[in-house]
Design a protein around this motif. Structure first.
Motif, PDB file in Angstrom:
ATOM      1  N   ASN A  83       0.729  -1.273   0.006  1.00 54.36           N
ATOM      2  CA  ASN A  83      -0.018  -0.098   0.083  1.00 54.36           C
ATOM      3  C   ASN A  83       0.794   1.357  -0.089  1.00 54.36           C
ATOM      4  O   ASN A  83       0.459   2.266  -0.026  1.00 54.36           O
ATOM      5  CB  ASN A  83      -1.062  -0.148   1.106  1.00 54.36           C
ATOM      6  N   ALA A  84       2.050   1.137  -0.324  1.00 52.35           N
ATOM      7  CA  ALA A  84       3.083   2.255  -0.244  1.00 52.35           C
ATOM      8  C   ALA A  84       2.749   3.343  -1.275  1.00 52.35           C
ATOM      9  O   ALA A  84       2.203   2.854  -2.418  1.00 52.35           O
ATOM     10  CB  ALA A  84       4.473   1.757  -0.426  1.00 52.35           C
ATOM     11  N   TYR A  85       2.917   4.468  -0.946  1.00 53.43           N
ATOM     12  CA  TYR A  85       2.762   5.850  -1.933  1.00 53.43           C
ATOM     13  C   TYR A  85       3.514   5.199  -3.371  1.00 53.43           C
ATOM     14  O   TYR A  85       4.720   5.314  -3.270  1.00 53.43           O
ATOM     15  CB  TYR A  85       2.821   7.087  -1.458  1.00 53.43           C
ATOM     16  N   GLN A  86       2.906   5.497  -4.133  1.00 49.46           N
ATOM     17  CA  GLN A  86       3.545   5.328  -5.583  1.00 49.46           C
ATOM     18  C   GLN A  86       3.489   6.764  -6.290  1.00 49.46           C
ATOM     19  O   GLN A  86       2.265   7.184  -6.491  1.00 49.46           O
ATOM     20  CB  GLN A  86       3.148   4.477  -6.548  1.00 49.46           C
ATOM     21  N   ARG A  87       4.472   7.511  -6.383  1.00 50.46           N
ATOM     22  CA  ARG A  87       4.275   8.949  -7.060  1.00 50.46           C
ATOM     23  C   ARG A  87       3.763   8.626  -8.582  1.00 50.46           C
ATOM     24  O   ARG A  87       4.346   7.979  -9.175  1.00 50.46           O
ATOM     25  CB  ARG A  87       5.636   9.618  -7.219  1.00 50.46           C
ATOM     26  N   PRO A  88       2.841   9.651  -8.913  1.00 52.08           N
ATOM     27  CA  PRO A  88       2.390   9.334 -10.421  1.00 52.08           C
ATOM     28  C   PRO A  88       3.643   9.982 -11.326  1.00 52.08           C
ATOM     29  O   PRO A  88       4.558  10.724 -10.769  1.00 52.08           O
ATOM     30  CB  PRO A  88       1.169  10.467 -10.511  1.00 52.08           C
ATOM     31  N   ALA A  89       3.435   9.439 -12.514  1.00 59.47           N
ATOM     32  CA  ALA A  89       4.602   9.805 -13.499  1.00 59.47           C
ATOM     33  C   ALA A  89       4.338  11.109 -14.124  1.00 59.47           C
ATOM     34  O   ALA A  89       5.468  11.434 -14.582  1.00 59.47           O
ATOM     35  CB  ALA A  89       4.649   8.570 -14.408  1.00 59.47           C
ATOM     36  N   PHE A  90       3.235  11.846 -14.220  1.00 61.59           N
ATOM     37  CA  PHE A  90       2.987  12.915 -14.755  1.00 61.59           C
ATOM     38  C   PHE A  90       3.870  14.103 -14.491  1.00 61.59           C
ATOM     39  O   PHE A  90       3.928  14.324 -13.376  1.00 61.59           O
ATOM     40  CB  PHE A  90       1.635  13.392 -15.088  1.00 61.59           C
ATOM     41  N   ARG A  91       4.196  15.009 -15.529  1.00 59.54           N
ATOM     42  CA  ARG A  91       5.252  16.314 -14.907  1.00 59.54           C
ATOM     43  C   ARG A  91       4.294  17.369 -15.281  1.00 59.54           C
ATOM     44  O   ARG A  91       4.650  18.475 -14.938  1.00 59.54           O
ATOM     45  CB  ARG A  91       6.470  16.297 -15.553  1.00 59.54           C
ATOM     46  N   HIS A  92       3.426  17.318 -16.088  1.00 59.58           N
ATOM     47  CA  HIS A  92       2.277  18.224 -16.717  1.00 59.58           C
ATOM     48  C   HIS A  92       1.101  17.908 -16.263  1.00 59.58           C
ATOM     49  O   HIS A  92       0.714  16.430 -16.549  1.00 59.58           O
ATOM     50  CB  HIS A  92       2.508  18.744 -18.023  1.00 59.58           C
ATOM     51  N   LEU A  93       0.243  18.604 -15.751  1.00 58.50           N
ATOM     52  CA  LEU A  93      -1.556  18.135 -15.492  1.00 58.50           C
ATOM     53  C   LEU A  93      -2.133  17.503 -16.672  1.00 58.50           C
ATOM     54  O   LEU A  93      -2.753  16.328 -16.616  1.00 58.50           O
ATOM     55  CB  LEU A  93      -2.329  19.171 -14.865  1.00 58.50           C
ATOM     56  N   SER A  94      -1.655  17.766 -18.044  1.00 57.63           N
ATOM     57  CA  SER A  94      -2.389  17.015 -19.028  1.00 57.63           C
ATOM     58  C   SER A  94      -1.747  15.670 -19.366  1.00 57.63           C
ATOM     59  O   SER A  94      -2.484  14.987 -20.075  1.00 57.63           O
ATOM     60  CB  SER A  94      -2.211  18.181 -20.570  1.00 57.63           C
ATOM     61  N   GLU A  95      -0.677  15.598 -18.636  1.00 51.86           N
ATOM     62  CA  GLU A  95      -0.158  14.087 -18.618  1.00 51.86           C
ATOM     63  C   GLU A  95      -0.784  12.888 -17.921  1.00 51.86           C
ATOM     64  O   GLU A  95      -0.878  11.652 -17.880  1.00 51.86           O
ATOM     65  CB  GLU A  95       1.232  14.006 -18.653  1.00 51.86           C
ATOM     66  N   ALA A  96      -1.645  13.585 -16.750  1.00 54.17           N
ATOM     67  CA  ALA A  96      -2.165  12.722 -15.894  1.00 54.17           C
ATOM     68  C   ALA A  96      -3.187  11.770 -16.450  1.00 54.17           C
ATOM     69  O   ALA A  96      -3.979  12.094 -17.447  1.00 54.17           O
ATOM     70  CB  ALA A  96      -3.043  13.727 -14.801  1.00 54.17           C
ATOM     71  N   THR A  97      -3.218  10.405 -15.738  1.00 53.88           N
ATOM     72  CA  THR A  97      -4.128   9.578 -16.519  1.00 53.88           C
ATOM     73  C   THR A  97      -5.352   9.749 -15.760  1.00 53.88           C
ATOM     74  O   THR A  97      -5.630  10.395 -14.915  1.00 53.88           O
ATOM     75  CB  THR A  97      -3.608   8.287 -15.872  1.00 53.88           C
ATOM     76  N   ALA A 114      -8.449   9.927 -10.527  1.00 50.42           N
ATOM     77  CA  ALA A 114      -9.575   9.242  -9.631  1.00 50.42           C
ATOM     78  C   ALA A 114      -8.850   9.358  -8.340  1.00 50.42           C
ATOM     79  O   ALA A 114      -9.293   9.907  -7.385  1.00 50.42           O
ATOM     80  CB  ALA A 114      -9.764   8.134 -10.040  1.00 50.42           C
ATOM     81  N   GLU A 115      -7.539   9.124  -8.227  1.00 50.58           N
ATOM     82  CA  GLU A 115      -6.743   9.047  -6.896  1.00 50.58           C
ATOM     83  C   GLU A 115      -6.587  10.382  -6.180  1.00 50.58           C
ATOM     84  O   GLU A 115      -6.940  10.708  -5.176  1.00 50.58           O
ATOM     85  CB  GLU A 115      -5.427   8.456  -7.106  1.00 50.58           C
ATOM     86  N   ILE A 116      -6.316  11.496  -7.113  1.00 52.54           N
ATOM     87  CA  ILE A 116      -6.495  12.926  -6.578  1.00 52.54           C
ATOM     88  C   ILE A 116      -7.534  13.252  -6.069  1.00 52.54           C
ATOM     89  O   ILE A 116      -7.708  13.932  -5.031  1.00 52.54           O
ATOM     90  CB  ILE A 116      -5.842  13.810  -7.879  1.00 52.54           C
ATOM     91  N   PHE A 117      -8.706  12.827  -6.877  1.00 50.39           N
ATOM     92  CA  PHE A 117     -10.186  13.479  -6.185  1.00 50.39           C
ATOM     93  C   PHE A 117     -10.545  12.713  -5.018  1.00 50.39           C
ATOM     94  O   PHE A 117     -11.293  13.148  -4.330  1.00 50.39           O
ATOM     95  CB  PHE A 117     -11.085  13.395  -7.696  1.00 50.39           C
ATOM     96  N   ASP A 118     -10.099  11.424  -4.958  1.00 51.87           N
ATOM     97  CA  ASP A 118     -10.127  10.624  -3.446  1.00 51.87           C
ATOM     98  C   ASP A 118      -9.813  11.372  -2.521  1.00 51.87           C
ATOM     99  O   ASP A 118     -10.179  11.644  -1.412  1.00 51.87           O
ATOM    100  CB  ASP A 118      -9.583   9.449  -3.559  1.00 51.87           C
ATOM    101  N   HIS A 119      -8.588  11.951  -2.753  1.00 54.07           N
ATOM    102  CA  HIS A 119      -7.636  12.867  -1.679  1.00 54.07           C
ATOM    103  C   HIS A 119      -8.561  14.183  -1.528  1.00 54.07           C
ATOM    104  O   HIS A 119      -8.603  14.377  -0.198  1.00 54.07           O
ATOM    105  CB  HIS A 119      -6.327  13.324  -2.116  1.00 54.07           C
TER     106      HIS A 119
END
Length: 196
Positions: A3-17, A22-27
């Motif tokens: 359950n360890a935190y895994q940093r997302p890979a995007f560097r620009h918001l448009s690259e977010a999957t 979904a994970e960001i909005f859960d937060h």
């Protein structure tokens, strides 16, 4: 599986999957659930310093809410009276706008507008003494919430400086704050946002 935190890979918001979002909005939903705690903490920061007034700003806020409650205001309006000066420490020159924006997703368009503009209304009682126009509220005369704002400011805000008032403790108002901030945000959106 960890359950360890895994940093997302995007560097620009448009690259977010989609999964990233979904994970960001859960937060964000988790943050939303803690808003009442944060607001109450900010309110407590108004305790102590009187800034030349007969009572400190927390006492003033609680007296304003007590007057609103005594006069039969609905719970949302009582909470608006309690929180109307919550921005004093961070935004002393535009504290009404600061408080209103915190409240905006949770309250009616009228209450949002009243909190946002309350200083223009309460100024009737002191602006002349500091060289400002005491009739500044008149620029809002045509707004549908004008009379409600007059009552809010004249009967509750301006009157809430009595060191001998039997003010209920903050714990009395806490369940009301929690109920207002537990509702569905923007539930009042279909009514529109009050004009400025």
């Amino acid at each position: 599986m960890s359950n360890a935190y895994q940093r997302p890979a995007f560097r620009h918001l448009s690259e977010a999957t989609t999964q990233d979002m979904a994970e960001i909005f859960d937060h964000y939903h988790g943050l939303r659930n803690g808003i009442a705690d944060h607001v109450l903490m900010m309110l407590k920061l108004l305790s102590g310093e009187r800034l030349g007034f007969p009572v400190d700003r927390l006492e003033h806020s609680m007296q304003s809410a007590a007057f609103a409650l005594r006069d039969g205001a609905d719970e949302e309006t009582v909470v608006c009276a309690l929180l109307h000066d919550i921005g004093d420490n961070i935004a002393p020159d535009n504290h009404g706008a600061f408080a209103a924006e915190i409240l905006r997703p949770w309250v009616s368009a009228d209450n949002y507008w009243i909190v946002r503009n309350h200083n223009d209304f309460v100024g009737r009682h002191y602006f002349a003494k500091i060289g400002r126009d005491p009739d500044l509220r008149e620029r809002h005369r045509e707004h549908p919430a004008f009379e409600k704002a007059c009552r809010f400011c004249d009967d509750w805000d301006a009157a809430a400086f009595d060191p001998n008032f039997d003010t209920p403790p903050l714990e009395f108002f806490e369940p009301m704050v929690r109920r207002v901030f537990s509702g569905e945000p923007w539930a009042h959106a279909e009514k529109g946002v009050a004009g400025h």
